[in-house]
Write an enzyme that holds these catalytic residues in place. Structure first.
Site: not given
Length: 270
Positions: A56, A58, A60-61, A114, A133, A171
């Protein structure tokens, strides 16, 4: 072929996954939110990066994806529904498609909820589910962009995979998730066993990933929404959750988890 999956902790609590074919000296990376852990792992393993998979959009990915693509010439694959949000995307993928790496063939799963286009990747040959996530151990992702109905369908899809599937989540929230799981399902021995395992692993600074899907099916409250014994557990818990429609009940349970997290900060944010 000799395959490996390396778990690369990154940032505060992210996991990046390097999947490699030792015989051919090839690797792919899943959700590289940071460049340096991936570079170190590639060098240590002496493998060349051939593919980048994103679950996805985001940051942080995804933050390391472009740098790795430029450095190694590896294509970036990610959710087609989020193509405008994914820099450098080489190919958008959707549920039902197949991605190839070495001799592995990965099934793309639509795990929207998400985010609006979230996908997961299931590689049956190595019994691995890379779920970003969408699914966590003893929990699931927040509903940032999708609906409760979408997320419930995603969870059912992943729950339907074989019991021996190894779940690689995005995570490390397991201890925090366990507290909510126990608040909902106080006498579930599977939750207590998983929590004890995770506490021991984290005390030794070891990752609590992967986890067998069989364990999650027994312990994760978000995978048990449609089970009568779980409805009884909810009634005993005192949580104000009513009805038996799975999607609606999931939405209520996820909202209860959000409130629980806010009261217990800085626990699981996703």
């Amino acid at each position: 072929m000799s395959f490996f999956v390396d778990i690369l902790p990154a940032m505060a609590d992210n996991y990046i996954y390097l999947v490699g074919d030792s015989d051919l000296g090839l690797a792919m990376v899943v959700d590289p939110g940071d460049v340096e852990p991936v570079r170190r792992a590639l060098k240590s393993r002496d493998v060349n990066l051939e593919l980048i998979l994103l679950t996805h959009h985001h940051k942080d990915h995804t933050a390391g994806a472009m740098a790795l693509a430029e450095e190694f010439g590896a294509p970036i694959l990610g959710p087609a529904k989020e193509k405008t949000l994914l820099e450098g995307l080489s190919r958008g993928v959707s549920g039902g498609e197949v991605v190839a790496f070495s001799t592995l063939r990965g099934q793309v799963l639509d795990t929207s909820g998400h985010t609006i286009g979230h996908v997961a990747y299931y590689f049956p040959q190595i019994k691995a589910l890379f779920c970003g996530d969408a699914l966590f151990s003893l929990g699931c992702g927040r509903l940032f962009e999708g609906t409760a109905a979408q997320m419930w369908e995603a969870l059912k899809l992943m729950r339907g995979l074989p019991d021996d599937t190894q779940v690689y989540f995005g995570h490390e929230y397991t201890e925090a998730n366990a507290r909510f799981a126990l608040a909902v399902d106080k006498t579930n021995e599977a939750i207590l066993a998983r929590l004890a395992e995770v506490v021991a692993l984290r005390a030794e600074k070891k990752p609590a990933v992967p986890v067998a899907l069989k364990v999650e099916k027994a312990a994760n409250p978000f995978l048990r929404i449609d089970q009568p014994d779980f409805h009884k557990a909810i009634a005993r818990s005192g949580l104000p959750l009513q009805g038996t429609d799975p999607a609606a009940l999931f939405g209520c349970l996820r909202a209860a988890k959000d409130r629980f997290d806010s009261q217990q900060a800085p626990m699981g944010r996703k």
